[in-house]
Design a protein around this motif. Structure first.
Motif, mmCIF file in Angstrom:
data_model
loop_
_atom_site.group_PDB
_atom_site.id
_atom_site.type_symbol
_atom_site.label_atom_id
_atom_site.label_comp_id
_atom_site.label_asym_id
_atom_site.label_seq_id
_atom_site.Cartn_x
_atom_site.Cartn_y
_atom_site.Cartn_z
ATOM 1 N N THR A 72 0.834 -1.200 0.000
ATOM 2 C CA THR A 72 0.000 0.000 0.000
ATOM 3 C C THR A 72 0.866 1.246 0.000
ATOM 4 O OG1 THR A 72 -1.817 1.162 1.119
ATOM 5 C CG2 THR A 72 -0.158 0.160 2.521
ATOM 6 N N GLU A 73 0.311 2.300 -0.574
ATOM 7 C CA GLU A 73 0.908 3.625 -0.489
ATOM 8 C C GLU A 73 -0.100 4.616 0.061
ATOM 9 O OE1 GLU A 73 4.011 4.350 -0.899
ATOM 10 O OE2 GLU A 73 4.527 2.305 -1.503
ATOM 11 N N GLU A 74 -1.194 4.096 0.646
ATOM 12 C CA GLU A 74 -2.243 4.971 1.176
ATOM 13 C C GLU A 74 -2.870 4.331 2.408
ATOM 14 O OE1 GLU A 74 -6.049 7.602 -0.436
ATOM 15 O OE2 GLU A 74 -5.252 5.982 -1.661
ATOM 16 N N LEU A 75 -2.130 4.400 3.509
ATOM 17 C CA LEU A 75 -2.599 3.870 4.784
ATOM 18 C C LEU A 75 -3.435 4.937 5.483
ATOM 19 C CD1 LEU A 75 -2.424 1.660 7.045
ATOM 20 C CD2 LEU A 75 -0.414 2.916 7.884
ATOM 21 N N HIS A 76 -4.661 4.596 5.881
ATOM 22 C CA HIS A 76 -5.548 5.555 6.540
ATOM 23 C C HIS A 76 -5.848 5.142 7.980
ATOM 24 C CE1 HIS A 76 -7.571 7.989 3.068
ATOM 25 N NE2 HIS A 76 -6.263 7.915 2.926
ATOM 26 N N ARG A 112 -5.826 -0.071 4.311
ATOM 27 C CA ARG A 112 -5.102 0.158 3.060
ATOM 28 C C ARG A 112 -6.122 0.735 2.072
ATOM 29 N NH1 ARG A 112 -2.781 -5.985 2.941
ATOM 30 N NH2 ARG A 112 -0.599 -5.642 3.479
ATOM 31 N N ARG A 113 -6.241 2.071 2.058
ATOM 32 C CA ARG A 113 -7.331 2.691 1.308
ATOM 33 C C ARG A 113 -7.216 2.456 -0.185
ATOM 34 N NH1 ARG A 113 -11.353 3.512 4.093
ATOM 35 N NH2 ARG A 113 -10.503 5.143 5.431
ATOM 36 N N ASP A 114 -6.002 2.414 -0.720
ATOM 37 C CA ASP A 114 -5.851 2.185 -2.150
ATOM 38 C C ASP A 114 -6.316 0.775 -2.527
ATOM 39 O OD1 ASP A 114 -3.684 1.199 -0.688
ATOM 40 O OD2 ASP A 114 -2.147 2.008 -2.028
ATOM 41 N N LEU A 115 -6.000 -0.214 -1.678
ATOM 42 C CA LEU A 115 -6.473 -1.569 -1.961
ATOM 43 C C LEU A 115 -7.987 -1.659 -1.824
ATOM 44 C CD1 LEU A 115 -3.416 -2.165 -1.709
ATOM 45 C CD2 LEU A 115 -4.043 -4.314 -0.570
ATOM 46 N N GLN A 116 -8.545 -0.926 -0.851
ATOM 47 C CA GLN A 116 -9.996 -0.933 -0.683
ATOM 48 C C GLN A 116 -10.680 -0.321 -1.897
ATOM 49 O OE1 GLN A 116 -11.767 1.690 2.227
ATOM 50 N NE2 GLN A 116 -13.226 0.111 2.849
ATOM 51 N N ALA A 117 -10.121 0.753 -2.435
ATOM 52 C CA ALA A 117 -10.714 1.397 -3.606
ATOM 53 C C ALA A 117 -10.738 0.453 -4.811
ATOM 54 C CB ALA A 117 -9.949 2.676 -3.946
ATOM 55 N N VAL A 118 -9.654 -0.282 -4.986
ATOM 56 C CA VAL A 118 -9.598 -1.257 -6.091
ATOM 57 C C VAL A 118 -10.634 -2.353 -5.878
ATOM 58 C CG1 VAL A 118 -8.174 -3.041 -7.161
ATOM 59 C CG2 VAL A 118 -7.184 -0.804 -6.631
ATOM 60 N N LYS A 121 -14.186 -1.027 -6.600
ATOM 61 C CA LYS A 121 -14.412 -0.841 -8.039
ATOM 62 C C LYS A 121 -14.654 -2.168 -8.735
ATOM 63 C CE LYS A 121 -12.462 1.494 -12.076
ATOM 64 N NZ LYS A 121 -11.324 2.310 -12.589
ATOM 65 N N ALA A 122 -13.981 -3.214 -8.270
ATOM 66 C CA ALA A 122 -14.114 -4.534 -8.899
ATOM 67 C C ALA A 122 -15.162 -5.403 -8.209
ATOM 68 C CB ALA A 122 -12.765 -5.245 -8.877
ATOM 69 N N ALA A 123 -15.898 -4.834 -7.248
ATOM 70 C CA ALA A 123 -16.910 -5.572 -6.476
ATOM 71 C C ALA A 123 -16.312 -6.813 -5.813
ATOM 72 C CB ALA A 123 -18.082 -5.966 -7.371
ATOM 73 N N ARG A 124 -15.131 -6.629 -5.236
ATOM 74 C CA ARG A 124 -14.433 -7.712 -4.550
ATOM 75 C C ARG A 124 -14.464 -7.490 -3.035
ATOM 76 N NH1 ARG A 124 -9.043 -7.585 -8.391
ATOM 77 N NH2 ARG A 124 -9.965 -8.566 -10.250
ATOM 78 N N PRO A 125 -14.169 -8.517 -2.249
ATOM 79 C CA PRO A 125 -14.126 -8.351 -0.782
ATOM 80 C C PRO A 125 -13.032 -7.377 -0.358
ATOM 81 C CG PRO A 125 -14.241 -10.675 -1.391
ATOM 82 C CD PRO A 125 -13.972 -9.923 -2.655
ATOM 83 N N TRP A 126 -13.214 -6.812 0.857
ATOM 84 C CA TRP A 126 -12.269 -5.852 1.415
ATOM 85 C C TRP A 126 -11.188 -6.493 2.268
ATOM 86 C CZ3 TRP A 126 -15.749 -1.603 4.075
ATOM 87 C CH2 TRP A 126 -16.569 -0.996 3.114
ATOM 88 N N ASP A 127 -11.156 -7.797 2.366
ATOM 89 C CA ASP A 127 -10.335 -8.461 3.387
ATOM 90 C C ASP A 127 -8.895 -7.947 3.452
ATOM 91 O OD1 ASP A 127 -12.571 -10.201 2.487
ATOM 92 O OD2 ASP A 127 -11.847 -11.518 4.086
ATOM 93 N N MET A 128 -8.225 -7.864 2.314
ATOM 94 C CA MET A 128 -6.824 -7.466 2.322
ATOM 95 C C MET A 128 -6.637 -5.972 2.544
ATOM 96 S SD MET A 128 -5.074 -10.203 2.218
ATOM 97 C CE MET A 128 -6.386 -10.849 3.267
ATOM 98 N N ALA A 129 -7.720 -5.199 2.433
ATOM 99 C CA ALA A 129 -7.651 -3.773 2.748
ATOM 100 C C ALA A 129 -7.842 -3.511 4.232
ATOM 101 C CB ALA A 129 -8.712 -3.015 1.946
ATOM 102 N N LYS A 130 -8.497 -4.429 4.929
ATOM 103 C CA LYS A 130 -8.858 -4.219 6.334
ATOM 104 C C LYS A 130 -8.203 -5.202 7.305
ATOM 105 C CE LYS A 130 -12.037 -0.849 6.248
ATOM 106 N NZ LYS A 130 -11.959 0.367 7.086
ATOM 107 N N GLY A 131 -7.968 -6.436 6.877
ATOM 108 C CA GLY A 131 -7.559 -7.478 7.809
ATOM 109 C C GLY A 131 -6.098 -7.847 7.763
#
Length: 228
Positions: A72-76, A112-118, A121-131
Motif C-alpha cells: 500500500t501507499e495509502e494507509l488511513h 489500506r485505502r488504495d487496496l480498498q478502492a480497487v 471498483k471490482a466488487a471484490r471483498p475488502w479483506d486485504m484492505a482491512k484485515g
C-alpha cells in the motif's frame, strides 16, 4: 490434544487494573457516523448497518509501533470505540444488549485505502484492505461496570499532535445496543468478541513516522507510532 503443529497463541488485550481479555473474533461496523459516510460518498439514511471482520491476531497492544504495511501507499487511520463482549447470545434484543458487554476500549481500524478502492471498483471483498497484520491497534479495555452506559463522549484522533478526527460517540447512526442486536441476528456472539463501532469524519493518510493518539472520554488513550 495431539496437535500436529503448535497451536497459535491466544490474542489478548490488557485490561485496565490488571488481567487480559482474550480475543475470539473482531467485527467492524462500516460507515456508522453520518459525516464520515458522506465524506466517503454515501447517503447514511439509506442503508442498514453492515459488518466486516478482521482476524483476532491483527490486534496491536501496549502502545507498540505499527509497522507500515506492505502492498500500500495509502494507509488511513480510523479512530473507533471498541466494545468487548463478555456474554454470548443470538437474537439479542436492544433492551438486553448492554448486559452482554464486558468493557470498552479505544481502537484504530487501519485501512489500506488504495487496496480498498480497487476492491470496491471490482466488487471484490475488502479483506486485504482491512484485515492485514497489525491493522487493529487497541488500548486497554475498561470494564463496563466502571463506565456505565457510555452513550456519549468525545472521540478524537491526533496525528503528531494535530487533531484529525473530532466527534462524539453520541453521533453514531446505530447505537451500541442496536449494533449488538443487529450483529447477533447474523452470527451468535460469543465471549471474547470485539466490535469496532465505526469512525467519525476526518479519516486521512497516516505516514511513516507519524505518531497517532486516539482518545475517547473515560478510556485510556491509545498511542501508536507508524514505523518504517
Amino acid at each position: 490434544m495431539n496437535y500436529v503443529i503448535p497451536p497459535a497463541a491466544v490474542a489478548a488485550v490488557p485490561v485496565r487494573g490488571g488481567g487480559l481479555f482474550p480475543v475470539r473474533r473482531i467485527f467492524c461496523v462500516g460507515r456508522n457516523y453520518e459525516a464520515h459516510a458522506r465524506e466517503m460518498g454515501h447517503d447514511p439514511s439509506r442503508e442498514p448497518p453492515f459488518f466486516f471482520t478482521k482476524p483476532a491476531d491483527t490486534i496491536l497492544t501496549g502502545g507498540a509501533d505499527m509497522p507500515y504495511p506492505s502492498a500500500t501507499e495509502e494507509l488511513h487511520h480510523e479512530v473507533e470505540l471498541v466494545v468487548a463482549i463478555g456474554t454470548g447470545g443470538q437474537d439479542i434484543t436492544e433492551a438486553e444488549a448492554r448486559t452482554h458487554i464486558w468493557g470498552y476500549a479505544a481502537g484504530l481500524d487501519m485501512t489500506r485505502r488504495d487496496l480498498q478502492a480497487v476492491a470496491k471498483k471490482a466488487a471484490r471483498p475488502w479483506d486485504m484492505a482491512k484485515g492485514f497484520d497489525h491493522s487493529a491497534p487497541i488500548g486497554d479495555i475498561v470494564p463496563a461496570k466502571e463506565l456505565g452506559k457510555l452513550t456519549d463522549g468525545h472521540i478524537i484522533l491526533t496525528v503528531n499532535g494535530e487533531t484529525r478526527q473530532d466527534g462524539d460517540i453520541a453521533d453514531m447512526i446505530w447505537t451500541v445496543p442496536e449494533i449488538i442486536a443487529s450483529l447477533s441476528r447474523l452470527v451468535r456472539l460469543e465471549p471474547g468478541d470485539l466490535i469496532f463501532t465505526g469512525t467519525p469524519e476526518g479519516v486521512a493518510e497516516a505516514k511513516r513516522g507519524d505518531m497517532l493518539e486516539a482518545m475517547i472520554s473515560g478510556l485510556p488513550p491509545l498511542r501508536v507510532r507508524i514505523g518504517d
